[in-house]
Design an enzyme around this catalytic site. Sequence first.
Site, PDB file in Angstrom:
ATOM      1  N   ALA A 241       0.810  -1.218   0.000  1.00 33.33           N
ATOM      2  CA  ALA A 241       0.000   0.000   0.000  1.00 33.33           C
ATOM      3  C   ALA A 241       0.844   1.268   0.000  1.00 33.33           C
ATOM      4  O   ALA A 241       0.328   2.354  -0.284  1.00 33.33           O
ATOM      5  CB  ALA A 241      -0.928   0.004   1.207  1.00 33.33           C
ATOM      6  N   SER A 242       2.139   1.172   0.303  1.00 36.89           N
ATOM      7  CA  SER A 242       2.984   2.366   0.321  1.00 36.89           C
ATOM      8  C   SER A 242       4.206   2.251  -0.576  1.00 36.89           C
ATOM      9  O   SER A 242       4.808   3.267  -0.915  1.00 36.89           O
ATOM     10  CB  SER A 242       3.427   2.681   1.751  1.00 36.89           C
TER      11      SER A 242
ATOM     12  N   ARG B 198       8.317  -3.422  -4.922  1.00 38.74           N
ATOM     13  CA  ARG B 198       9.686  -3.870  -5.158  1.00 38.74           C
ATOM     14  C   ARG B 198       9.685  -4.985  -6.201  1.00 38.74           C
ATOM     15  O   ARG B 198       8.679  -5.688  -6.365  1.00 38.74           O
ATOM     16  CB  ARG B 198      10.327  -4.371  -3.863  1.00 38.74           C
TER      17      ARG B 198
ATOM     18  N   ALA C  42      -5.242  -6.367  -1.419  1.00 36.96           N
ATOM     19  CA  ALA C  42      -6.511  -6.951  -1.879  1.00 36.96           C
ATOM     20  C   ALA C  42      -7.545  -5.860  -2.191  1.00 36.96           C
ATOM     21  O   ALA C  42      -7.254  -4.668  -2.151  1.00 36.96           O
ATOM     22  CB  ALA C  42      -7.049  -7.888  -0.807  1.00 36.96           C
TER      23      ALA C  42
ATOM     24  N   HIS D 195      -3.186 -12.051  -3.790  1.00 37.34           N
ATOM     25  CA  HIS D 195      -3.412 -11.305  -2.555  1.00 37.34           C
ATOM     26  C   HIS D 195      -2.131 -11.456  -1.751  1.00 37.34           C
ATOM     27  O   HIS D 195      -1.721 -12.574  -1.419  1.00 37.34           O
ATOM     28  CB  HIS D 195      -4.600 -11.889  -1.807  1.00 37.34           C
ATOM     29  N   ASP D 196      -1.468 -10.353  -1.426  1.00 30.68           N
ATOM     30  CA  ASP D 196      -0.120 -10.419  -0.866  1.00 30.68           C
ATOM     31  C   ASP D 196      -0.034 -11.273   0.396  1.00 30.68           C
ATOM     32  O   ASP D 196       0.974 -11.938   0.645  1.00 30.68           O
ATOM     33  CB  ASP D 196       0.458  -9.025  -0.623  1.00 30.68           C
TER      34      ASP D 196
END
Length: 491
Positions: A10-11, A14, A79, A238-239
């Site tokens: 979300a920020s 990489r 997500a 989804h991470d």
Amino acid sequence: MNVLAFDLGASSGRAVIGHLEQGELQIKEIHRFSNDPVQVGPHLHWDILRLFFEIKQGILKAVQLGYNDIESLAIDTWAVDFGLLDKNGELLANPYHYRNDHTNGLVEEVNHLLSSEEIFSKTGIQFMPINTIYHLYAMKKADNVALHQAEDFMMIPDLLRYFLTGVKSNEVTNATSTQLFNTDSMDWDDSLIKTLGLPEHIFKAPVKPGTVVGKVTQRICKELKLEEAIPVVTVGEHDTASAVVAVPHVGEESFAYLSCGTWSLLGTEVSQPIKTKQALEWNMTNEGGVDDTFRLLKNIMGLWLQQECMRVWEKEGESVTYQQLNEAIEKSPPFKALIDPDDQRFIKPENMPEAIQQYCFETNQEVPQTKGEILRCVLESLALKYRFVLERLEKLTNEKFTCLYMVGGGIQNRLLSQFTANAIQKPIYAGPIEATSIGNLLTQYKGLGYIKNLQESRNIVKNSFPITPYSPADNEEWNHAYRVFKELIDT
């Protein structure tokens, strides 16, 4: 056996190269970039074209570094968020950010059309205003032009994969997070979609992690001077699904994990979703995992609270380093005040430190004043919330977890790791930091046939990366704080 993982949070995002040899995984970060949402008028959006540009830069850097033998690449992100394509396959609008406030009040409104019991029995997903179901319903209510013209629904990694390959598909672990996906049929729930008046035709057949869905287009190959088109693989997109693959648990018994970053996700891996009345009452969630598993978990606000405090202080010209903050936290008195990290006021406040102070004032606690006091309140409250959720997980699963595995960038906050061990009174095993990227890489290897199953993946993690143990301390003091915390959040 080099593969390339793109992990977008979300920020920041990489690009990580993975090299697997003789049961050991080596990783190298080759590109890092910020992910900055953009406010346009009343709405908050993701800058999706910038993110796609950075993905292409990551591929280009891999080539420049001599990685001409990349066997595959894959993308995971957060997500719930999505983009919509028109009949020509073009993006209709910038995707909304999950913190965009057009969903305010819609959880209750949707529950007038469909009961929470009915929605949960189908989807197994906890009720949060950030869920996809409410963003789509908000667009319908607003008579949104993009929704009218949409031919395809693409979640963020689906969309970025489509930009790379031209192939349209919906990956299953991310699809389950929408609260529109039926975890019994493992397909989109037409009855929910129809009742809400959403277009049924835009949702694609779900694709499992580890599927080669296409190759990088010839246009992009030419642009980036690729010798061959790289296959693109679905992973746990989804991470958190990818992060759980990298939990270094070896054995058949159940385990509990905490994926820690901007959000904290505390859960356990189960073979079938748990959709009992108690799970609904406690607002637990069942999200799809890799290898046909489910993640029974709870979303907790996480280090967003600290990140937002630091953002406000920096904006006010009082920038401080993490080291300075940690020193200030350690010097501050313990348990001066506590908060419920998941109180609605903390989702998107204009001033996080003031929101925390106001919460403490309204709950008749001593109001923290210094930066150290405010952040100690945040970290202690997070640790106590973890214990609260872990106890509920144990009741739902009839398990007694012997430890907690912590993975993700949040484990670099050693105070939070130690506070968590103290709060839950169980050992913590912290690592790996880059769990999401690692899980992404390992699922690619499985899709390519180099790894058999989850257990082999986790053995590789345990053999390849350092794990830091934390032992619980100050039990009596933390037990007292936990009793105070439970009274606070029950009121």
